[in-house]
Structure formats: C-alpha cells, structure tokens
Write a protein that holds these residues in place. Sequence first.
Motif, PDB file in Angstrom:
ATOM      1  N   ALA A  33       0.837  -1.181   0.000  1.00  0.00           N
ATOM      2  CA  ALA A  33       0.000   0.000   0.000  1.00  0.00           C
ATOM      3  C   ALA A  33       0.875   1.235   0.000  1.00  0.00           C
ATOM      4  O   ALA A  33       1.792   1.361   0.789  1.00  0.00           O
ATOM      5  N   GLY A  34       0.599   2.166  -0.882  1.00  0.00           N
ATOM      6  CA  GLY A  34       1.373   3.391  -0.889  1.00  0.00           C
ATOM      7  C   GLY A  34       1.400   4.046  -2.240  1.00  0.00           C
ATOM      8  O   GLY A  34       0.932   3.505  -3.233  1.00  0.00           O
ATOM      9  N   VAL A  35       1.919   5.239  -2.258  1.00  0.00           N
ATOM     10  CA  VAL A  35       2.021   6.023  -3.476  1.00  0.00           C
ATOM     11  C   VAL A  35       3.103   5.441  -4.373  1.00  0.00           C
ATOM     12  O   VAL A  35       4.151   5.008  -3.892  1.00  0.00           O
ATOM     13  N   ILE A  36       2.847   5.437  -5.673  1.00  0.00           N
ATOM     14  CA  ILE A  36       3.825   4.904  -6.623  1.00  0.00           C
ATOM     15  C   ILE A  36       5.101   5.714  -6.557  1.00  0.00           C
ATOM     16  O   ILE A  36       5.081   6.945  -6.526  1.00  0.00           O
ATOM     17  N   LYS A  37       6.229   5.012  -6.545  1.00  0.00           N
ATOM     18  CA  LYS A  37       7.511   5.708  -6.539  1.00  0.00           C
ATOM     19  C   LYS A  37       8.460   5.010  -7.489  1.00  0.00           C
ATOM     20  O   LYS A  37       8.260   3.853  -7.862  1.00  0.00           O
ATOM     21  N   ALA A  38       9.483   5.745  -7.875  1.00  0.00           N
ATOM     22  CA  ALA A  38      10.438   5.207  -8.832  1.00  0.00           C
ATOM     23  C   ALA A  38      11.091   3.949  -8.271  1.00  0.00           C
ATOM     24  O   ALA A  38      11.394   3.851  -7.088  1.00  0.00           O
ATOM     25  N   SER A  39      11.288   2.977  -9.155  1.00  0.00           N
ATOM     26  CA  SER A  39      11.922   1.732  -8.747  1.00  0.00           C
ATOM     27  C   SER A  39      13.009   1.379  -9.751  1.00  0.00           C
ATOM     28  O   SER A  39      12.998   1.857 -10.887  1.00  0.00           O
ATOM     29  N   GLY A  40      13.930   0.572  -9.326  1.00  0.00           N
ATOM     30  CA  GLY A  40      15.008   0.178 -10.221  1.00  0.00           C
ATOM     31  C   GLY A  40      14.490  -0.568 -11.428  1.00  0.00           C
ATOM     32  O   GLY A  40      13.537  -1.349 -11.333  1.00  0.00           O
ATOM     33  N   ALA A  41      15.104  -0.334 -12.573  1.00  0.00           N
ATOM     34  CA  ALA A  41      14.685  -1.001 -13.806  1.00  0.00           C
ATOM     35  C   ALA A  41      14.989  -2.489 -13.721  1.00  0.00           C
ATOM     36  O   ALA A  41      15.882  -2.932 -12.995  1.00  0.00           O
ATOM     37  N   MET A 126      -3.716  -7.943 -12.521  1.00  0.00           N
ATOM     38  CA  MET A 126      -4.854  -7.042 -12.444  1.00  0.00           C
ATOM     39  C   MET A 126      -4.891  -6.247 -11.130  1.00  0.00           C
ATOM     40  O   MET A 126      -5.925  -6.157 -10.462  1.00  0.00           O
ATOM     41  N   PRO A 127      -3.779  -5.637 -10.729  1.00  0.00           N
ATOM     42  CA  PRO A 127      -3.803  -4.792  -9.531  1.00  0.00           C
ATOM     43  C   PRO A 127      -4.535  -3.489  -9.851  1.00  0.00           C
ATOM     44  O   PRO A 127      -4.650  -3.089 -11.017  1.00  0.00           O
ATOM     45  N   ARG A 128      -5.014  -2.839  -8.821  1.00  0.00           N
ATOM     46  CA  ARG A 128      -5.779  -1.607  -9.025  1.00  0.00           C
ATOM     47  C   ARG A 128      -4.989  -0.421  -8.460  1.00  0.00           C
ATOM     48  O   ARG A 128      -4.436  -0.497  -7.362  1.00  0.00           O
ATOM     49  N   TYR A 129      -4.968   0.679  -9.227  1.00  0.00           N
ATOM     50  CA  TYR A 129      -4.286   1.899  -8.804  1.00  0.00           C
ATOM     51  C   TYR A 129      -5.221   3.090  -8.947  1.00  0.00           C
ATOM     52  O   TYR A 129      -5.924   3.225  -9.954  1.00  0.00           O
ATOM     53  N   ARG A 130      -5.215   3.959  -7.949  1.00  0.00           N
ATOM     54  CA  ARG A 130      -5.994   5.198  -7.995  1.00  0.00           C
ATOM     55  C   ARG A 130      -5.094   6.321  -8.508  1.00  0.00           C
ATOM     56  O   ARG A 130      -4.029   6.576  -7.959  1.00  0.00           O
ATOM     57  N   VAL A 131      -5.524   6.968  -9.585  1.00  0.00           N
ATOM     58  CA  VAL A 131      -4.709   7.991 -10.237  1.00  0.00           C
ATOM     59  C   VAL A 131      -5.149   9.371  -9.789  1.00  0.00           C
ATOM     60  O   VAL A 131      -6.346   9.683  -9.748  1.00  0.00           O
ATOM     61  N   ASN A 132      -4.185  10.217  -9.479  1.00  0.00           N
ATOM     62  CA  ASN A 132      -4.451  11.618  -9.147  1.00  0.00           C
ATOM     63  C   ASN A 132      -4.475  12.414 -10.442  1.00  0.00           C
ATOM     64  O   ASN A 132      -3.442  12.560 -11.100  1.00  0.00           O
ATOM     65  N   ALA A 136      -1.072  13.340 -11.915  1.00  0.00           N
ATOM     66  CA  ALA A 136      -0.895  12.152 -12.769  1.00  0.00           C
ATOM     67  C   ALA A 136      -0.175  11.030 -12.034  1.00  0.00           C
ATOM     68  O   ALA A 136       0.148  10.011 -12.609  1.00  0.00           O
ATOM     69  N   GLY A 137       0.064  11.223 -10.725  1.00  0.00           N
ATOM     70  CA  GLY A 137       0.636  10.154  -9.933  1.00  0.00           C
ATOM     71  C   GLY A 137      -0.432   9.135  -9.586  1.00  0.00           C
ATOM     72  O   GLY A 137      -1.612   9.304  -9.892  1.00  0.00           O
ATOM     73  N   ALA A 138      -0.032   8.053  -8.932  1.00  0.00           N
ATOM     74  CA  ALA A 138      -0.987   6.996  -8.608  1.00  0.00           C
ATOM     75  C   ALA A 138      -0.671   6.385  -7.257  1.00  0.00           C
ATOM     76  O   ALA A 138       0.438   6.513  -6.735  1.00  0.00           O
ATOM     77  N   GLU A 139      -1.680   5.721  -6.707  1.00  0.00           N
ATOM     78  CA  GLU A 139      -1.542   5.042  -5.427  1.00  0.00           C
ATOM     79  C   GLU A 139      -2.108   3.632  -5.557  1.00  0.00           C
ATOM     80  O   GLU A 139      -3.199   3.431  -6.096  1.00  0.00           O
ATOM     81  N   TYR A 140      -1.380   2.663  -5.065  1.00  0.00           N
ATOM     82  CA  TYR A 140      -1.842   1.279  -5.100  1.00  0.00           C
ATOM     83  C   TYR A 140      -2.996   1.083  -4.122  1.00  0.00           C
ATOM     84  O   TYR A 140      -2.955   1.552  -2.985  1.00  0.00           O
ATOM     85  N   ILE A 141      -4.054   0.389  -4.577  1.00  0.00           N
ATOM     86  CA  ILE A 141      -5.198   0.079  -3.717  1.00  0.00           C
ATOM     87  C   ILE A 141      -5.134  -1.412  -3.375  1.00  0.00           C
ATOM     88  O   ILE A 141      -5.241  -2.252  -4.266  1.00  0.00           O
ATOM     89  N   PRO A 142      -4.967  -1.767  -2.116  1.00  0.00           N
ATOM     90  CA  PRO A 142      -4.916  -3.185  -1.749  1.00  0.00           C
ATOM     91  C   PRO A 142      -6.163  -3.926  -2.218  1.00  0.00           C
ATOM     92  O   PRO A 142      -7.271  -3.375  -2.222  1.00  0.00           O
ATOM     93  N   GLN A 143      -5.985  -5.179  -2.619  1.00  0.00           N
ATOM     94  CA  GLN A 143      -7.088  -5.968  -3.147  1.00  0.00           C
ATOM     95  C   GLN A 143      -8.244  -6.082  -2.163  1.00  0.00           C
ATOM     96  O   GLN A 143      -9.415  -6.103  -2.558  1.00  0.00           O
ATOM     97  N   GLU A 144      -7.936  -6.163  -0.873  1.00  0.00           N
ATOM     98  CA  GLU A 144      -8.992  -6.267   0.121  1.00  0.00           C
ATOM     99  C   GLU A 144      -9.901  -5.041   0.082  1.00  0.00           C
ATOM    100  O   GLU A 144     -11.126  -5.143   0.210  1.00  0.00           O
ATOM    101  N   GLY A 172       6.966  -8.068  -3.310  1.00  0.00           N
ATOM    102  CA  GLY A 172       5.973  -7.729  -2.299  1.00  0.00           C
ATOM    103  C   GLY A 172       5.592  -6.264  -2.251  1.00  0.00           C
ATOM    104  O   GLY A 172       4.908  -5.842  -1.321  1.00  0.00           O
ATOM    105  N   LYS A 173       5.974  -5.471  -3.276  1.00  0.00           N
ATOM    106  CA  LYS A 173       5.716  -4.026  -3.225  1.00  0.00           C
ATOM    107  C   LYS A 173       5.098  -3.554  -4.543  1.00  0.00           C
ATOM    108  O   LYS A 173       5.801  -3.038  -5.426  1.00  0.00           O
ATOM    109  N   PRO A 174       3.780  -3.685  -4.704  1.00  0.00           N
ATOM    110  CA  PRO A 174       3.132  -3.285  -5.957  1.00  0.00           C
ATOM    111  C   PRO A 174       3.222  -1.797  -6.269  1.00  0.00           C
ATOM    112  O   PRO A 174       2.899  -1.387  -7.373  1.00  0.00           O
ATOM    113  N   HIS A 175       3.626  -0.980  -5.283  1.00  0.00           N
ATOM    114  CA  HIS A 175       3.769   0.455  -5.549  1.00  0.00           C
ATOM    115  C   HIS A 175       5.158   0.794  -6.095  1.00  0.00           C
ATOM    116  O   HIS A 175       5.392   1.931  -6.511  1.00  0.00           O
TER     117      HIS A 175
END
Length: 233
Positions: A33-41, A126-132, A136-144, A172-175
């Motif tokens: 759970a959390g705001v999308i952030k840059a991750s290593g390629a 099929m994960p779900r993300y809420r877009v601002n 234009a950023g996004a936040e991961y929404i837990p499946q529950e 373990g970090k979909p964001h």
Amino acid sequence: MAVVPHLRLVPPPEPLPPPSMGVSSVATAVMGAGVIKASGALDAELQANIDTALAECAPQARLEVMARYFGNRGPTQEECAEQVGTDSQGRPVTRAMRLGEEQHHVALKCAEEKLKRLKPGGFSLMPRYRVNPQSAGAEYIPQEEVQVLLQQGRHAELRGTIEPDIVIHQQGKPHEVQDVYDFKFPCVNTGKVSPWRRYPTGHPYEDSNQGQVYARALGGTPARVQPHVGVVR
C-alpha cells in the motif's frame, strides 16, 4: 459454396479468481500500500525472459479459446460483431468482447505460472491503482479494499482507477513498479498491432489512451502482448 457450421452461443466465462499478487494477498496489501515511486529497472535478461514468457501465453490462449468454438479456424468479422448477450447494466455484449474475456482469463493463468518461476513475489495480476488527475501520480489500492468497495456496491469510488493486466514490481511491493503489460486479443486473426484502447467521452481520461495513462501514472513504457505479434512497447 462452403457451409459454415452453426455457431453456438458463447457462454460467459467462469468468474476470474481474485487477482494474484505473486505473494500472499495479505502480505502484499500490507507491504504494497502506498504512493507509486520510482523503482530500479528490470535486469535486461530478466525483462527479455518475461517478454518471451508472456509472448508465449498470448497465442496459447487464443488457440485454446478459438478451438473451443471454431475448431481450426478463426471467427469472421460478422461473427465477431454478433451480439451474444448483455452485461449487468443491460448493455450489449458482442462475441468479440466475450472471446476477449475468455482469452484474457486463459492468458493470465498462463502468465501466473510462468512469472511464479521468473519473478516470485514480484508481480501482480490485475492490480488496481488510484490515479491523481492533477499530478498524474498513482496510489496502489490493496485488493482487500477493492473487494470491499465492490461488495458494498460502491463502484463509483473506483471510477478513474486503472487495472493493468500485469504489473512487475519489487518483491511484495506493488507500488514500486518496474514494468507493465496488457494483453490484446483482436477478434479476427491479424498480424497488425492493436492500438491502445482510447477512453470514451465523459471518462476522466477521455483525451488519452490506456498506454498514455499507464505511463503517466506508473512510469516506464507499458507493453502490449498480442498473438502473432509478441510484445510491443
């Protein structure tokens, strides 16, 4: 003149199981759970292996589903356009739409098996993300949370969210997104690359297509996976 065999009505596919997270859904919900952030390629070799694996799933899914209804041929344009039912809101469902759903179902099962070996714990289906819309950023929404909203009929609260077919991420970090894939299944056999679906008038992203929104929200260059074509970025 050749006689085309009578086509039976394409029944709705079995409901999809809850999307896989590559690890337990509870663990992913807590850690992801959390705001999308840059991750290593992704490592270039790993990305190439994932591309190859998913490119194998797409034609396998098409072959399985088409054989179920058409034998050794594909549907015609007229068959694709035929209405075969209605959705929960009474809107028409075409054979193309129904076949696309079934092919996605089969392809995602194939993808899950392959990704469990290639990147255990590092992918979500099929994960779900809420877009601002402002940033234009996004936040991961837990499946529950998604399931609770759907069960309570609060579909409006998911309006404007995005749901890519496959997201590759840190374990373990979909964001912490590393790559994004969407399967595309044209109804009629073709070697032409299918365009990203454009959002309709009135949609929060009506001036954009799926690929553009995925890129702005999740970063990187989202890929399409299509039978007879492979992976396209």
